[in-house]
Design a protein around this motif. Structure first.
Motif, short mmCIF file in Angstrom:
data_model
loop_
_atom_site.label_atom_id
_atom_site.label_comp_id
_atom_site.label_asym_id
_atom_site.label_seq_id
_atom_site.Cartn_x
_atom_site.Cartn_y
_atom_site.Cartn_z
N LEU A 1 7.73 74.74 90.94
CA LEU A 1 8.91 74.19 90.27
C LEU A 1 8.65 72.90 89.50
O LEU A 1 9.45 72.51 88.65
CB LEU A 1 10.02 73.93 91.31
N ILE A 2 7.55 72.22 89.79
CA ILE A 2 7.33 70.87 89.28
C ILE A 2 7.35 70.80 87.76
O ILE A 2 7.72 69.80 87.16
CB ILE A 2 6.02 70.28 89.84
N GLY A 3 6.93 71.90 87.07
CA GLY A 3 7.06 71.95 85.62
C GLY A 3 5.79 71.75 84.84
O GLY A 3 5.80 71.79 83.60
N PHE A 4 4.66 71.53 85.53
CA PHE A 4 3.38 71.39 84.83
C PHE A 4 2.27 71.92 85.73
O PHE A 4 2.47 72.12 86.94
CB PHE A 4 3.11 69.94 84.41
N THR A 5 1.11 72.18 85.15
CA THR A 5 -0.02 72.69 85.92
C THR A 5 -0.52 71.62 86.89
O THR A 5 -0.78 70.48 86.50
CB THR A 5 -1.17 73.11 84.98
N LYS A 6 -0.62 72.00 88.15
CA LYS A 6 -1.06 71.05 89.17
C LYS A 6 -2.43 71.44 89.70
O LYS A 6 -2.94 72.54 89.43
CB LYS A 6 -0.04 70.98 90.31
N ASP B 1 -1.86 64.90 90.38
CA ASP B 1 -0.59 65.48 89.93
C ASP B 1 0.45 64.40 89.70
O ASP B 1 1.14 64.38 88.67
CB ASP B 1 -0.06 66.46 90.98
N LEU B 2 0.56 63.50 90.66
CA LEU B 2 1.56 62.45 90.61
C LEU B 2 0.96 61.16 91.17
O LEU B 2 0.10 61.20 92.05
CB LEU B 2 2.79 62.81 91.46
N ASP B 3 1.44 60.05 90.67
CA ASP B 3 1.13 58.75 91.29
C ASP B 3 2.44 58.22 91.86
O ASP B 3 3.18 57.50 91.20
CB ASP B 3 0.55 57.78 90.26
N GLY C 1 12.40 58.99 76.26
CA GLY C 1 11.78 57.97 75.42
C GLY C 1 10.71 57.15 76.11
O GLY C 1 10.14 56.24 75.49
N VAL C 2 10.42 57.46 77.37
CA VAL C 2 9.42 56.69 78.11
C VAL C 2 8.34 57.64 78.61
O VAL C 2 8.59 58.54 79.41
CB VAL C 2 10.06 55.94 79.30
N GLN C 3 7.11 57.46 78.11
CA GLN C 3 5.98 58.28 78.51
C GLN C 3 4.74 57.41 78.65
O GLN C 3 4.44 56.59 77.78
CB GLN C 3 5.70 59.39 77.49
N SER C 4 4.01 57.63 79.75
CA SER C 4 2.76 56.91 79.97
C SER C 4 1.60 57.71 79.37
O SER C 4 1.76 58.88 79.02
CB SER C 4 2.54 56.71 81.47
N PRO C 5 0.41 57.12 79.29
CA PRO C 5 -0.74 57.88 78.77
C PRO C 5 -1.10 59.08 79.64
O PRO C 5 -1.79 59.99 79.17
CB PRO C 5 -1.87 56.84 78.79
N ASP C 6 -0.65 59.11 80.90
CA ASP C 6 -0.96 60.21 81.82
C ASP C 6 0.11 61.28 81.86
O ASP C 6 0.02 62.23 82.66
CB ASP C 6 -1.17 59.65 83.24
N ASN C 7 1.12 61.16 81.02
CA ASN C 7 2.20 62.14 81.02
C ASN C 7 1.68 63.51 80.58
O ASN C 7 1.07 63.63 79.51
CB ASN C 7 3.32 61.68 80.09
N PRO C 8 1.88 64.56 81.37
CA PRO C 8 1.34 65.88 81.01
C PRO C 8 2.01 66.51 79.79
O PRO C 8 1.51 67.50 79.25
CB PRO C 8 1.61 66.72 82.26
#
Length: 432
Positions: free
Chosen positions: A147-152, A187-189, A229-236
């Motif tokens: 369900l998380i929405g991205f490849t883990k 996957d997540l921090d 509008g907020v995304q880090s460099p690690d955003n999938p």
């Protein structure tokens, strides 16, 4: 009436000392750096450091605590390590978990020191002390339903490898991790954690930054929720776009109101275009599972570089940990903020309530032969209100890193800090 100049200086010094040491250390416990739990081998993608050889075969480090909640019985706590070893590339084999433990605080009973000052693992359901950090002491975060929405990591045959440094591209993801859909530090921090009115857990992440909802067993209940509008460099989902937030600047702080129906996320760094050294606080509706659009700003002190945690006092007041890094002088402070009081620039009012580099320790609870306690760790990321006068504060030790004594991995310290003024826990003033 006038006083000689030297008298004024002495009075001023006495006043400053009284203010600086208004907060007192009233309980102390520590967890050794080398504390482990059973699990898949960890640390295959990170260098050995401070005399500790990695990887850790068939075990996971119990370290890096970045959030704390009350445990199953009084005196026990649920603590949450962050992503493992510090970044997305070096933490694919660090399992995301919460642990349950009991600090046996060393305190002063009026005539002598009592308590061992150690930290014990406990059963996460009953709170009973157990011999080691086994399965009964922790909950693993997992997404078996995808369900998380991205490849883990658990979706892969092999751990992701950056192509340089420790590790290799052919290290297989353990079958148990794949079958269970277990989430890892690639996957997540996760840096913050709250439990809502319905018993669900919400985790604040820095890679997205995302909010992640799980049930009491750590199972993901829906797709990770981004902040518009907020995304880090690690955003999938960055897909080549320019990030609007620096890495490791996501939801370091997150509070929940007493009703358990609104979260308040606090970013660790400034969003591109915002005034430098101002951090966004956003309100999130648990019922709607969406941001409400309400926003405030927290302004860092001139000496501050990051926040470490945020927790609620009442509907409009919150406690924030603020710090700098390893630069001297070390800056580690505790502030009370009020969302109902903002300045002309929209920054919330903040009042210092403790200096963690200058706590009174009249009974030398940490046994360092000093009556002043200092808390110089780089990352101080856990605060919990115990009562109107007392806070629990814990550091993130970044195992196997070192920031206090060269060549020695940092321990994890648990502090009970008594404030000189009571917090308004019973204040019924609503949030404006």
């Amino acid at each position: 009436m006038s006083f000689p100049r030297f008298v004024l200086s002495a009075l001023a010094l006495a006043s400053l000392c009284a203010t600086a040491q208004a907060a007192e250390l009233v309980g102390y416990a520590s967890l050794p750096a080398d504390t482990f739990a059973k699990g898949p081998t960890a640390g295959q993608f990170v260098s050995s450091a401070n005399g500790r050889t990695l990887p850790l075969v068939d075990k996971q480090p119990v370290q890096g605590f970045s959030a704390v909640l009350p445990g199953p019985v009084a005196g026990t706590y649920r603590v949450m390590p962050d992503n493992g070893f510090g970044n997305k590339a070096n933490s694919p084999d660090a399992m995301l978990r919460t642990y349950t433990l009991q600090p046996n605080f060393r305190t002063w009973d009026g005539s002598a020191l009592v308590g061992e000052g150690n930290v014990l693992p406990v059963n996460e359901k009953t709170g009973a002390v157990v011999a080691a950090f086994t399965d009964e002491t922790f909950t693993a975060l997992k997404d078996p339903d995808g369900l998380i929405g991205f490849t883990k990591v658990a979706d892969r045959e092999f751990y992701p490898y950056s192509g340089s440094g420790p590790g290799a591209a052919d290290i297989p993801v353990p079958q148990k991790v794949r079958d269970g859909g277990y989430l890892t530090g690639s996957d997540l921090d996760i840096e913050s954690m709250r439990r809502d009115k319905n018993g669900y857990f919400w985790f604040g992440d820095e890679f997205g930054p995302f909010l992640v909802k799980t049930n009491k067993n750590g199972k993901v209940m829906r797709a990770a929720i981004p902040m518009a509008g907020v995304q880090s460099p690690d955003n999938p989902f960055l897909n080549g776009a320019q990030p609007t937030l620096n890495g490791s600047n996501g939801f370091e702080g997150m509070a929940i109101n007493a009703a358990g129906d609104h979260l308040y996320t606090l970013l660790e760094g400034s969003v591109v275009g915002d005034t430098p050294k101002t951090l966004r606080i956003n309100e999130f509706s648990v019922d709607d599972e969406a941001y409400t659009g309400r926003q405030w700003h927290y302004k860092l002190d001139d000496a501050g570089t990051n926040i470490g945690d945020m927790t609620a006092v009442n509907a409009h007041q919150f406690i924030v940990l603020e710090r700098n890094g390893t630069q001297d002088p070390r800056f580690k402070r505790v502030y009370l903020i009020d969302l109902n009081v903002v300045d002309a620039d929209g920054n919330v009012q903040k009042t210092e309530i403790a200096d963690l580099m200058n706590l009174a320790d009249p009974h030398d609870l940490n046994q360092d032969s000093s009556q002043t306690f200092t808390f110089p760790w780089v990352t101080i990321e856990d605060v919990l209100v115990l009562d109107a006068s007392t806070l629990l504060i814990i550091n993130d030790n970044n195992y196997p890193g070192s920031s206090k004594t060269a060549g020695v991995p940092d321990i994890t310290e648990f502090l009970r800090v008594k404030l000189d003024q009571k917090l308004a826990l019973k204040d019924k003033t609503p949030l404006n």
